[in-house]
Design an enzyme around this catalytic site. Structure first.
Site, PDB file in Angstrom:
ATOM      1  N   ARG A  16       0.898  -1.295  -0.143  1.00 49.12           N
ATOM      2  CA  ARG A  16      -0.205   0.011   0.027  1.00 49.12           C
ATOM      3  C   ARG A  16       0.923   1.193  -0.192  1.00 49.12           C
ATOM      4  O   ARG A  16       0.279   2.479   0.281  1.00 49.12           O
ATOM      5  CB  ARG A  16      -1.105  -0.155   1.389  1.00 49.12           C
ATOM      6  CG  ARG A  16      -1.745  -1.381   1.265  1.00 49.12           C
ATOM      7  CD  ARG A  16      -2.927  -1.317   2.225  1.00 49.12           C
ATOM      8  NE  ARG A  16      -3.744  -0.470   1.553  1.00 49.12           N
ATOM      9  CZ  ARG A  16      -5.267  -0.449   2.101  1.00 49.12           C
ATOM     10  NH1 ARG A  16      -5.427  -0.764   3.187  1.00 49.12           N
ATOM     11  NH2 ARG A  16      -6.127   0.535   1.612  1.00 49.12           N
ATOM     12  N   THR A  62      11.162  -3.822   1.061  1.00 49.54           N
ATOM     13  CA  THR A  62      10.298  -4.419   2.042  1.00 49.54           C
ATOM     14  C   THR A  62      10.644  -5.837   1.738  1.00 49.54           C
ATOM     15  O   THR A  62      11.798  -6.188   1.138  1.00 49.54           O
ATOM     16  CB  THR A  62       8.877  -4.322   1.773  1.00 49.54           C
ATOM     17  OG1 THR A  62       7.968  -5.036   2.562  1.00 49.54           O
ATOM     18  CG2 THR A  62       8.272  -4.797   0.325  1.00 49.54           C
ATOM     19  N   LYS A  66      15.433  -6.492   2.975  1.00 45.99           N
ATOM     20  CA  LYS A  66      15.855  -5.242   3.967  1.00 45.99           C
ATOM     21  C   LYS A  66      17.248  -5.471   4.387  1.00 45.99           C
ATOM     22  O   LYS A  66      18.154  -4.529   4.555  1.00 45.99           O
ATOM     23  CB  LYS A  66      15.042  -5.193   5.055  1.00 45.99           C
ATOM     24  CG  LYS A  66      13.602  -4.576   4.839  1.00 45.99           C
ATOM     25  CD  LYS A  66      12.936  -4.406   6.005  1.00 45.99           C
ATOM     26  CE  LYS A  66      11.293  -3.911   5.621  1.00 45.99           C
ATOM     27  NZ  LYS A  66      10.417  -3.966   6.596  1.00 45.99           N
ATOM     28  N   ASP A 102      11.038   1.769  10.404  1.00 48.75           N
ATOM     29  CA  ASP A 102      10.116   0.757  10.760  1.00 48.75           C
ATOM     30  C   ASP A 102       9.861   1.039  12.404  1.00 48.75           C
ATOM     31  O   ASP A 102       8.871   1.151  12.896  1.00 48.75           O
ATOM     32  CB  ASP A 102      10.606  -0.696  10.652  1.00 48.75           C
ATOM     33  CG  ASP A 102      10.413  -1.044   9.076  1.00 48.75           C
ATOM     34  OD1 ASP A 102       9.613  -0.441   8.594  1.00 48.75           O
ATOM     35  OD2 ASP A 102      11.101  -2.047   8.756  1.00 48.75           O
ATOM     36  N   GLY A 127       8.027 -13.156  18.400  1.00 46.42           N
ATOM     37  CA  GLY A 127       8.840 -13.355  17.115  1.00 46.42           C
ATOM     38  C   GLY A 127      10.284 -12.443  17.504  1.00 46.42           C
ATOM     39  O   GLY A 127      10.440 -11.804  18.327  1.00 46.42           O
ATOM     40  N   ALA A 131      11.779  -8.470  11.304  1.00 46.32           N
ATOM     41  CA  ALA A 131      10.946  -7.213  11.680  1.00 46.32           C
ATOM     42  C   ALA A 131      11.155  -6.996  13.386  1.00 46.32           C
ATOM     43  O   ALA A 131      11.033  -5.750  13.320  1.00 46.32           O
ATOM     44  CB  ALA A 131       9.490  -8.029  11.626  1.00 46.32           C
ATOM     45  N   ASN A 151       9.871 -16.479  20.957  1.00 42.29           N
ATOM     46  CA  ASN A 151      10.290 -17.217  19.624  1.00 42.29           C
ATOM     47  C   ASN A 151      10.028 -18.545  19.789  1.00 42.29           C
ATOM     48  O   ASN A 151      10.489 -19.298  20.712  1.00 42.29           O
ATOM     49  CB  ASN A 151      11.346 -16.432  19.097  1.00 42.29           C
ATOM     50  CG  ASN A 151      11.618 -16.660  17.600  1.00 42.29           C
ATOM     51  OD1 ASN A 151      10.278 -16.247  16.976  1.00 42.29           O
ATOM     52  ND2 ASN A 151      12.751 -17.222  16.871  1.00 42.29           N
ATOM     53  N   THR A 153      11.990 -20.364  17.893  1.00 39.68           N
ATOM     54  CA  THR A 153      13.636 -20.809  17.937  1.00 39.68           C
ATOM     55  C   THR A 153      14.061 -20.152  19.075  1.00 39.68           C
ATOM     56  O   THR A 153      14.304 -18.938  18.930  1.00 39.68           O
ATOM     57  CB  THR A 153      14.231 -20.596  16.603  1.00 39.68           C
ATOM     58  OG1 THR A 153      13.382 -21.162  15.619  1.00 39.68           O
ATOM     59  CG2 THR A 153      15.643 -21.095  16.476  1.00 39.68           C
ATOM     60  N   TYR A 217      -1.098  -5.948   9.054  1.00 33.35           N
ATOM     61  CA  TYR A 217      -2.405  -5.455   8.875  1.00 33.35           C
ATOM     62  C   TYR A 217      -2.873  -6.471   7.857  1.00 33.35           C
ATOM     63  O   TYR A 217      -2.297  -6.962   7.059  1.00 33.35           O
ATOM     64  CB  TYR A 217      -2.476  -4.101   8.524  1.00 33.35           C
ATOM     65  CG  TYR A 217      -1.404  -3.668   7.285  1.00 33.35           C
ATOM     66  CD1 TYR A 217      -0.042  -3.598   7.269  1.00 33.35           C
ATOM     67  CD2 TYR A 217      -2.252  -3.674   5.984  1.00 33.35           C
ATOM     68  CE1 TYR A 217       0.690  -3.426   5.937  1.00 33.35           C
ATOM     69  CE2 TYR A 217      -1.513  -3.694   4.933  1.00 33.35           C
ATOM     70  CZ  TYR A 217      -0.108  -3.267   4.842  1.00 33.35           C
ATOM     71  OH  TYR A 217       0.487  -3.146   3.848  1.00 33.35           O
ATOM     72  N   GLY A 239      -1.187  -3.313  12.180  1.00 29.92           N
ATOM     73  CA  GLY A 239      -0.159  -2.542  11.917  1.00 29.92           C
ATOM     74  C   GLY A 239      -0.224  -1.354  10.777  1.00 29.92           C
ATOM     75  O   GLY A 239       0.899  -1.099  10.244  1.00 29.92           O
TER      76      GLY A 239
HETATM   77  P1  ATR Z   1      10.070 -10.941   9.574  1.00 35.03           P
HETATM   78  O1  ATR Z   1      10.848 -10.005   8.648  1.00 35.03           O
HETATM   79  O2  ATR Z   1       8.587 -11.020   9.382  1.00 35.03           O
HETATM   80  O3  ATR Z   1      10.413 -10.863  11.083  1.00 35.03           O
HETATM   81  P2  ATR Z   1      11.526 -13.699   9.606  1.00 35.03           P
HETATM   82  O4  ATR Z   1      12.775 -12.951   9.753  1.00 35.03           O
HETATM   83  O5  ATR Z   1      11.340 -14.631   8.648  1.00 35.03           O
HETATM   84  O6  ATR Z   1      10.497 -12.613   8.849  1.00 35.03           O
HETATM   85  O7  ATR Z   1      10.998 -13.904  10.959  1.00 35.03           O
HETATM   86  C1  ATR Z   1       9.854 -14.704  10.978  1.00 35.03           C
HETATM   87  C2  ATR Z   1       9.373 -14.911  12.445  1.00 35.03           C
HETATM   88  O8  ATR Z   1       8.283 -15.464  12.501  1.00 35.03           O
HETATM   89  C3  ATR Z   1      10.426 -15.704  13.176  1.00 35.03           C
HETATM   90  O9  ATR Z   1      10.173 -15.272  14.571  1.00 35.03           O
HETATM   91  C4  ATR Z   1       9.739 -16.965  13.369  1.00 35.03           C
HETATM   92  O10 ATR Z   1      10.130 -17.983  14.209  1.00 35.03           O
HETATM   93  P3  ATR Z   1      11.452 -18.784  13.859  1.00 35.03           P
HETATM   94  O11 ATR Z   1      12.661 -17.733  14.463  1.00 35.03           O
HETATM   95  O12 ATR Z   1      11.519 -19.858  15.252  1.00 35.03           O
HETATM   96  O13 ATR Z   1      11.730 -19.130  12.696  1.00 35.03           O
HETATM   97  C5  ATR Z   1       8.202 -16.751  13.107  1.00 35.03           C
HETATM   98  N1  ATR Z   1       7.453 -17.954  12.649  1.00 35.03           N
HETATM   99  C6  ATR Z   1       7.250 -17.863  11.301  1.00 35.03           C
HETATM  100  N2  ATR Z   1       6.600 -19.026  11.229  1.00 35.03           N
HETATM  101  C7  ATR Z   1       6.005 -19.540  12.407  1.00 35.03           C
HETATM  102  C8  ATR Z   1       5.047 -20.442  13.001  1.00 35.03           C
HETATM  103  N3  ATR Z   1       4.509 -21.368  12.259  1.00 35.03           N
HETATM  104  N4  ATR Z   1       4.999 -20.471  14.400  1.00 35.03           N
HETATM  105  C9  ATR Z   1       5.810 -19.981  15.108  1.00 35.03           C
HETATM  106  N5  ATR Z   1       6.470 -18.853  14.681  1.00 35.03           N
HETATM  107  C10 ATR Z   1       6.755 -18.702  13.390  1.00 35.03           C
END
Ligand code: ATR
Length: 273
Positions: A16, A62, A66, A102, A127, A131, A151, A153, A217, A239
């Protein structure tokens, strides 16, 4: 001559940003065009160079570029360096400059548009991806009482906590299913929230009446927003405001004027669009 701007992403067709920047330009009386450019996954650097070589004035970046934008820049602002990611590019005297708006965009939406206090609040961030790295510095600058990063992980949450935590504000990383505490502000940056399901979290994390914010969003409430409502959050927001605020900050960098964001945000939210 009309000034050219663009957002680079892949995919980018749903962005957008052109609507937002065209609305800013209408407000300030500036003559500009702002387009979407879908760079090939292995061709971001070439696409950016081509854009600026042909007279482009500024660009947003985006997903998923990034970090690549960060690596490409000759000069970085302090907050871009801290974030390890760049969402705003411009060229000056042949050098590529990068900033990250951001985090300031998120803080402006939370603090100024929504009036949610951050100082002294217990903050939970879900997370630990790009982001979150992009917004942690500006969030910490608002001096929350403490911050937990949950998170899937654990190592990634811990690494971010280590990178950003300091003597002044405790930042802890935890696995999602082990998050403990009661939080006043919960911010979601788990990208699965966009279309998938909310990952499982222990109950009772949201203090009664707490604020919940999804950095994504959409036309409908996200799984995170539904979860937050079920858990007793008071105000719950997506967002879109962050998107408009980060754009306004980029606009100011490029054009020296900060547009009014309120009318643009209202227009984007209006059902007639
Ligand atoms: P972004 O730029 O949106 O932060 P990213 O760096 O790929 O994208 O991060 C994605 C986030 O969403 C991470 O925190 C990821 O968790 P992991 O670090 O464990 O990979 C989280 N995420 C994505 N899919 C998920 C899922 N199905 N369940 C839980 N967390 C998820």
């Amino acid at each position: 001559m009309t000034d050219r701007y663009a957002v680079f992403g892949n995919p980018v067709r749903h962005s957008r940003s052109p609507d937002i920047h065209h609305a800013f330009a209408a407000q300030t009386g500036d003559d500009l065009v702002y387009e979407r450019i879908e760079a090939p996954l292995d061709g971001f650097a070439e696409a950016v160079a081509g854009f600026f070589d042909s007279g482009g004035r500024g660009a947003n970046v985006t997903v998923p570029f990034k970090e690549q934008a960060f690596a490409l820049c000759d000069r970085l602002t302090e907050r871009a360096r801290q974030a390890g990611a760049v969402n705003t590019l411009w060229r000056e005297q042949g050098e590529l400059h990068g900033d990250n708006t951001d985090g300031p965009g998120l803080v402006a939406d939370l603090r100024d548009n929504l009036g949610w206090p951050l100082a002294g609040q217990r903050l939970l961030i879900l997370g630990a991806g790009g982001a979150v790295r992009g917004v942690l510095g500006p969030l910490l600058a608002e001096r929350p009482a403490d911050v937990v990063i949950g998170n899937r992980t654990l190592d990634k949450a811990r690494a971010l906590a280590e990178r950003f935590g300091g003597a002044a504000i405790a930042v802890r990383g935890c696995a999602l299913e082990q998050v403990q505490g009661r939080f006043d502000v919960v911010i979601n940056a788990v990208s699965a929230g966009l279309h998938g399901e909310m990952p499982a979290l222990p109950p009772g994390l949201i203090a009664p009446g707490a604020h919940a914010y999804d950095m994504v969003y959409g036309a409908q409430a996200t799984p995170f927003m539904i979860w937050a409502r079920q858990q007793g959050a008071g105000e719950i927001r997506d967002g879109l405001g962050m998107l408009v605020e980060q754009a306004a900050q980029a606009y100011r960098i490029w054009r020296g004027r900060r547009p009014h964001t309120g009318p643009v945000l209202s227009a984007l939210r209006s059902p007639s669009r």
